[in-house]
Structures are given as C-alpha cells and as structure tokens.
Design a protein around this motif. Structure first.
Motif, short mmCIF file in Angstrom:
data_model
loop_
_atom_site.label_atom_id
_atom_site.label_comp_id
_atom_site.label_asym_id
_atom_site.label_seq_id
_atom_site.Cartn_x
_atom_site.Cartn_y
_atom_site.Cartn_z
N ASN A 94 0.83 -1.21 0.00
CA ASN A 94 0.00 0.00 0.00
C ASN A 94 0.86 1.26 0.00
O ASN A 94 0.53 2.24 -0.66
N ASN A 95 1.96 1.23 0.77
CA ASN A 95 2.86 2.37 0.81
C ASN A 95 3.53 2.59 -0.55
O ASN A 95 3.65 3.72 -1.01
N LEU A 96 3.97 1.50 -1.17
CA LEU A 96 4.61 1.59 -2.48
C LEU A 96 3.63 2.10 -3.53
O LEU A 96 3.96 2.96 -4.35
N PHE A 97 2.40 1.60 -3.48
CA PHE A 97 1.37 2.06 -4.41
C PHE A 97 1.09 3.56 -4.21
O PHE A 97 0.95 4.31 -5.18
N GLY A 98 1.05 4.01 -2.99
CA GLY A 98 0.83 5.43 -2.69
C GLY A 98 1.96 6.31 -3.21
O GLY A 98 1.71 7.38 -3.77
N VAL A 99 3.19 5.86 -3.07
CA VAL A 99 4.35 6.63 -3.55
C VAL A 99 4.33 6.70 -5.07
O VAL A 99 4.55 7.77 -5.66
N VAL A 100 4.06 5.60 -5.74
CA VAL A 100 3.99 5.58 -7.20
C VAL A 100 2.87 6.49 -7.68
O VAL A 100 3.04 7.27 -8.63
N LEU A 101 1.72 6.42 -7.02
CA LEU A 101 0.60 7.28 -7.38
C LEU A 101 0.94 8.76 -7.19
O LEU A 101 0.58 9.59 -8.02
N LEU A 102 1.65 9.07 -6.13
CA LEU A 102 2.07 10.44 -5.88
C LEU A 102 3.01 10.94 -6.98
O LEU A 102 2.85 12.06 -7.49
N PHE A 103 3.97 10.13 -7.38
CA PHE A 103 4.90 10.53 -8.45
C PHE A 103 4.18 10.71 -9.78
O PHE A 103 4.47 11.64 -10.54
N LEU A 104 3.23 9.85 -10.08
CA LEU A 104 2.45 10.00 -11.31
C LEU A 104 1.63 11.29 -11.29
O LEU A 104 1.56 12.01 -12.30
N ALA A 105 1.04 11.59 -10.17
CA ALA A 105 0.26 12.83 -10.03
C ALA A 105 1.18 14.05 -10.19
O ALA A 105 0.80 15.04 -10.84
N MET A 106 2.37 13.99 -9.63
CA MET A 106 3.31 15.10 -9.77
C MET A 106 3.73 15.29 -11.22
O MET A 106 3.86 16.43 -11.70
N LEU A 131 0.93 19.75 -16.99
CA LEU A 131 -0.16 20.72 -17.12
C LEU A 131 0.32 22.14 -16.86
O LEU A 131 -0.14 23.09 -17.51
N MET A 132 1.25 22.31 -15.93
CA MET A 132 1.79 23.64 -15.65
C MET A 132 2.69 24.12 -16.79
O MET A 132 2.85 25.33 -16.98
N ALA A 133 3.27 23.21 -17.55
CA ALA A 133 4.16 23.59 -18.65
C ALA A 133 3.40 24.08 -19.87
O ALA A 133 3.95 24.82 -20.69
N LEU A 134 2.14 23.69 -20.02
CA LEU A 134 1.37 24.07 -21.21
C LEU A 134 1.24 25.60 -21.38
O LEU A 134 1.47 26.11 -22.48
N PRO A 135 0.90 26.36 -20.35
CA PRO A 135 0.84 27.82 -20.54
C PRO A 135 2.21 28.42 -20.89
O PRO A 135 2.29 29.36 -21.68
N GLN A 136 3.26 27.86 -20.34
CA GLN A 136 4.61 28.35 -20.65
C GLN A 136 4.93 28.11 -22.12
O GLN A 136 5.44 28.99 -22.80
N ILE A 137 4.63 26.93 -22.62
CA ILE A 137 4.90 26.61 -24.02
C ILE A 137 4.11 27.54 -24.94
O ILE A 137 4.64 28.06 -25.92
N HIS A 138 2.86 27.77 -24.59
CA HIS A 138 2.02 28.66 -25.39
C HIS A 138 2.59 30.09 -25.41
O HIS A 138 2.68 30.73 -26.45
#
Length: 134
Positions: A3-15, A21-28
């Motif tokens: 469960n801890n490993l799954f939570g860490v992987v999920l956190l990294f994917l979310a990051m 998503l934050m890079a899209l306005p910069q690219i534009h």
C-alpha cells in the motif's frame, strides 16, 4: 508495504501530470513570443542547446545579407523563462558568430544555441544562393 509503495507511485504519477499541465501555458507563451520575434525581421533562425540543467534557445534576426538586426536569448528557468533581447551581442553578421565561437574550446549552453542559430542561417543563405543560381 504494498500500500505504501502504491501510494508513492501514485504520488509521483500525479506530480508528473501536474508538471506537464503547468508547462502548457509556458509553451504557449514562448511560442507567441517566438512568432512575434520572427516577424520583426526578414530572416530569422533559432538555435537550441539541451542540457540536463535546462534548455537554452537563441534567436537571430537578420536582413537578407546576413547582417544581424537583433538577437534574443532565453532567460529564466522553468515556468518563468522567456525570450529577452541580448544587449551584449557584439557581432554584426552571422559569420562573425561562427568564427568567434568556432575558436573557443568550450562553449556554454547559450553559446552553443547562438552558434547553432548562426549555422542554420548559413545553411539557409547557401540554399538560397543555389536556388537563385539555378
């Protein structure tokens, strides 16, 4: 443990997703700046230098003979980066950039991008002369 490993992987994917998503306005914003810069003169060229610390770009705007009107470099990092006019540009023609930077043994990332932009201009002018001769 799983469960801890799954939570860490999920956190990294979310990051990773949030980062993209934050890079899209910069690219534009950078693309809009680049289009505006390229329209400021008859001939322009962009050079890029990639590095693990960050990418650098350099834009040269010249007239039809290769005389430099102005140069722009990227400044800042991450979301706050943008193109700024290079007030330290000493060279008057793209060939001077190739000659000056060709003599240096080690180039900074910005100098590599500047040299690449000048080399693209040189290639473009050679192709233009060949097309005019044909």
């Amino acid at each position: 443990m799983n469960n801890n490993l799954f939570g860490v992987v999920l956190l990294f994917l979310a990051m990773a997703v949030v980062s993209r998503l934050m890079a899209l306005p910069q690219i534009h914003r950078l693309n809009k700046q680049l289009v505006k810069i390229r329209k400021s003169g008859p001939v322009s060229s962009v050079g890029l230098a990639r590095h693990w610390k960050g990418n650098r770009a350099y834009v040269l705007v010249t007239d039809e003979e290769g005389n430099i009107i102005c140069g722009y470099k990227t400044s800042g990092n991450f979301v706050f980066s943008g193109f700024r006019e290079d007030h330290e540009l000493r060279e008057r023609n793209y060939r001077e950039i190739i000659e000056d930077l060709g003599k240096k043994k080690k180039l900074s990332q910005l100098e590599k991008a500047k040299c690449m932009a000048a080399e693209y201009l040189e290639d473009g002018f050679k192709k233009q002369k060949q097309a005019d001769a044909a």
